[in-house]
Design an enzyme around this catalytic site. Structure first.
Site, PDB file in Angstrom:
ATOM      1  N   SER A  62      -2.963 -13.030  -0.057  1.00  0.00           N
ATOM      2  CA  SER A  62      -3.607 -13.026   1.264  1.00  0.00           C
ATOM      3  C   SER A  62      -5.003 -13.624   1.096  1.00  0.00           C
ATOM      4  CB  SER A  62      -3.716 -11.572   1.732  1.00  0.00           C
ATOM      5  OG  SER A  62      -4.673 -11.421   2.755  1.00  0.00           O
ATOM      6  N   TYR A  73      -5.608  -2.508   1.107  1.00  0.00           N
ATOM      7  CA  TYR A  73      -4.892  -3.788   1.219  1.00  0.00           C
ATOM      8  C   TYR A  73      -5.617  -4.857   0.398  1.00  0.00           C
ATOM      9  CZ  TYR A  73      -2.644  -7.760   3.635  1.00  0.00           C
ATOM     10  OH  TYR A  73      -1.949  -8.912   3.941  1.00  0.00           O
TER      11      TYR A  73
HETATM   12  P1  NDP Z   1       5.620  -7.901   8.928  1.00  0.00           P
HETATM   13  O1  NDP Z   1       5.025  -6.565   9.226  1.00  0.00           O
HETATM   14  O2  NDP Z   1       5.896  -8.834  10.053  1.00  0.00           O
HETATM   15  O3  NDP Z   1       6.981  -7.708   8.086  1.00  0.00           O
HETATM   16  C1  NDP Z   1       6.954  -6.894   6.963  1.00  0.00           C
HETATM   17  C2  NDP Z   1       8.269  -6.990   6.242  1.00  0.00           C
HETATM   18  O4  NDP Z   1       8.175  -6.173   5.061  1.00  0.00           O
HETATM   19  C3  NDP Z   1       9.422  -6.465   7.062  1.00  0.00           C
HETATM   20  O5  NDP Z   1      10.579  -7.201   6.760  1.00  0.00           O
HETATM   21  C4  NDP Z   1       9.551  -5.031   6.547  1.00  0.00           C
HETATM   22  O6  NDP Z   1      10.856  -4.509   6.659  1.00  0.00           O
HETATM   23  C5  NDP Z   1       9.217  -5.215   5.081  1.00  0.00           C
HETATM   24  N1  NDP Z   1       8.810  -3.993   4.425  1.00  0.00           N
HETATM   25  C6  NDP Z   1       7.723  -3.225   4.655  1.00  0.00           C
HETATM   26  N2  NDP Z   1       7.702  -2.172   3.835  1.00  0.00           N
HETATM   27  C7  NDP Z   1       8.803  -2.276   3.053  1.00  0.00           C
HETATM   28  C8  NDP Z   1       9.348  -1.495   2.016  1.00  0.00           C
HETATM   29  N3  NDP Z   1       8.746  -0.371   1.593  1.00  0.00           N
HETATM   30  N4  NDP Z   1      10.498  -1.883   1.426  1.00  0.00           N
HETATM   31  C9  NDP Z   1      11.125  -3.017   1.846  1.00  0.00           C
HETATM   32  N5  NDP Z   1      10.656  -3.803   2.821  1.00  0.00           N
HETATM   33  C10 NDP Z   1       9.512  -3.427   3.429  1.00  0.00           C
HETATM   34  O7  NDP Z   1       4.632  -8.546   7.862  1.00  0.00           O
HETATM   35  P2  NDP Z   1       4.221 -10.086   7.635  1.00  0.00           P
HETATM   36  O8  NDP Z   1       5.405 -10.930   7.713  1.00  0.00           O
HETATM   37  O9  NDP Z   1       3.039 -10.377   8.463  1.00  0.00           O
HETATM   38  O10 NDP Z   1       3.695 -10.019   6.127  1.00  0.00           O
HETATM   39  C11 NDP Z   1       4.515 -10.344   5.023  1.00  0.00           C
HETATM   40  C12 NDP Z   1       3.643 -10.449   3.777  1.00  0.00           C
HETATM   41  O11 NDP Z   1       2.635 -11.425   3.991  1.00  0.00           O
HETATM   42  C13 NDP Z   1       2.921  -9.157   3.415  1.00  0.00           C
HETATM   43  O12 NDP Z   1       2.848  -9.028   2.007  1.00  0.00           O
HETATM   44  C14 NDP Z   1       1.546  -9.377   3.993  1.00  0.00           C
HETATM   45  O13 NDP Z   1       0.562  -8.614   3.354  1.00  0.00           O
HETATM   46  C15 NDP Z   1       1.359 -10.847   3.736  1.00  0.00           C
HETATM   47  N6  NDP Z   1       0.344 -11.470   4.564  1.00  0.00           N
HETATM   48  C16 NDP Z   1       0.502 -11.550   5.924  1.00  0.00           C
HETATM   49  C17 NDP Z   1      -0.472 -12.183   6.679  1.00  0.00           C
HETATM   50  C18 NDP Z   1      -0.345 -12.345   8.137  1.00  0.00           C
HETATM   51  O14 NDP Z   1      -1.271 -12.899   8.752  1.00  0.00           O
HETATM   52  N7  NDP Z   1       0.719 -11.913   8.777  1.00  0.00           N
HETATM   53  C19 NDP Z   1      -1.687 -12.733   6.079  1.00  0.00           C
HETATM   54  C20 NDP Z   1      -1.739 -12.573   4.639  1.00  0.00           C
HETATM   55  C21 NDP Z   1      -0.751 -11.971   3.946  1.00  0.00           C
HETATM   56  P3  NDP Z   1      11.324  -3.626   7.949  1.00  0.00           P
HETATM   57  O15 NDP Z   1      11.609  -4.600   9.041  1.00  0.00           O
HETATM   58  O16 NDP Z   1      12.527  -2.895   7.448  1.00  0.00           O
HETATM   59  O17 NDP Z   1      10.167  -2.717   8.277  1.00  0.00           O
END
Ligand code: NDP
Length: 255
Positions: free
Chosen positions: A146, A159
């Site tokens: 990130s 985070y």
């Molecule tokens: P979302 O909240 O849109 O999606 C998160 C995903 O992670 C979902 O598929 C969720 O599954 C899954 N998840 C969460 N906890 C668990 C767990 N314990 N076990 C398995 N799966 C899990 O997040 P983003 O797409 O925005 O983010 C994805 C990655 O990108 C993260 O690592 C985030 O930190 C990183 N990121 C995002 C940014 C952004 O601007 N969006 C910026 C920088 C980094 P379920 O649907 O089952 O809950």
């Protein structure tokens, strides 16, 4: 064999947290480049909806429902993949959560939950994948960092600690496993339009700040991660180890 260095035909990719958001878009990008993909999440309904959405595009994705913070479930999931003959050639450690509050108000349990989900999971799942990759002499691991791998902001301390850790875990994996034929790199997204950022998208003050701060003057679209994921998963990146690619509209480059 194709002479396209971005071709992923014959490769199997596991993307954690790919039922929605950035993980879903990266999984779809890997599939479009030819990989067999395994979707992961904890919510069964969302996982099935993601699989169905891809099927409409002609992509046959497999699903594996497990919680990335539960080590026993992770180990069981890899045993299932072994049985299916689908030990990953490509792993994207993407699953993550956000929890926003002042650092003084964080409980230790909340701290541990964010660190376990965003950092420790990448170690545990990375280790399980790499054991199999090292045995085969090749593999690609992409850890999702990130802007918080580099910069801090109030209210997201665990985070930020986790994402800073992701950058150094990426380097640690890279230096230990480069000689075994593995390439480990990271992607650091900027502010992207996903569920995780709903509260920020709805906040006019934050939007004004962001537009003043991002040279590209806009939020990032999730699809804008797919190309970098394909690149880092493909033979085009065979001599790239331990790097983070920031996809942030220029935010880290700007004063
Ligand atoms: P979302 O909240 O849109 O999606 C998160 C995903 O992670 C979902 O598929 C969720 O599954 C899954 N998840 C969460 N906890 C668990 C767990 N314990 N076990 C398995 N799966 C899990 O997040 P983003 O797409 O925005 O983010 C994805 C990655 O990108 C993260 O690592 C985030 O930190 C990183 N990121 C995002 C940014 C952004 O601007 N969006 C910026 C920088 C980094 P379920 O649907 O089952 O809950």
């Amino acid at each position: 064999m194709s002479d396209n260095p971005f071709d992923l035909a014959g490769k199997t990719a596991l993307v954690t947290g790919s039922s929605r958001g950035l993980g879903f878009v990266m999984a779809r990008g890997l599939a479009r480049a030819g990989a067999r993909i395994i979707l992961n999440g904890v919510d069964t309904g969302r996982l099935q909806a993601a699989q169905a959405g891809l099927k409409q595009e002609g992509i046959e994705a497999q699903t594996l429902n497990f919680d990335v913070t539960n080590e026993a479930d992770v180990i069981a999931a890899f045993a299932v993949l072994d049985q299916r003959g689908m030990a990953p050639d490509i792993l994207v450690n993407n699953a993550g959560i956000q929890l926003r509050k002042p650092l003084l108000d964080f409980t230790s349990d909340e701290w541990r939950k964010v660190i376990d989900t965003n950092l420790t999971s990448a170690f545990v799942i990375g280790r399980e994948a790499a054991r199999r990759m090292v045995a085969r002499g090749h593999g690609k691991i992409i850890n999702i960092g990130s802007l918080a791998s580099e910069l801090a902001r109030p209210t997201v301390a665990p985070y930020t600690a986790a994402k800073g850790g992701i950058k150094m875990l990426t380097r640690s994996m890279a230096v230990e496993w480069a000689s075994k034929g593995l390439q480990v790199n990271g992607i650091g997204p900027g502010y992207m339009l996903t569920d995780m950022n709903q509260a920020l998208m709805d906040n006019a003050e934050f939007n004004t700040w962001l537009m003043s701060r991002v040279p590209a003057k806009r939020w990032g679209k999730p699809e804008e991660l797919a190309g970098a994921a394909v690149f880092l998963a493909s033979s085009a990146s065979d001599y790239i180890n331990g790097q983070m690619i920031y996809i942030d509209g220029g935010m880290l480059a700007a004063m």
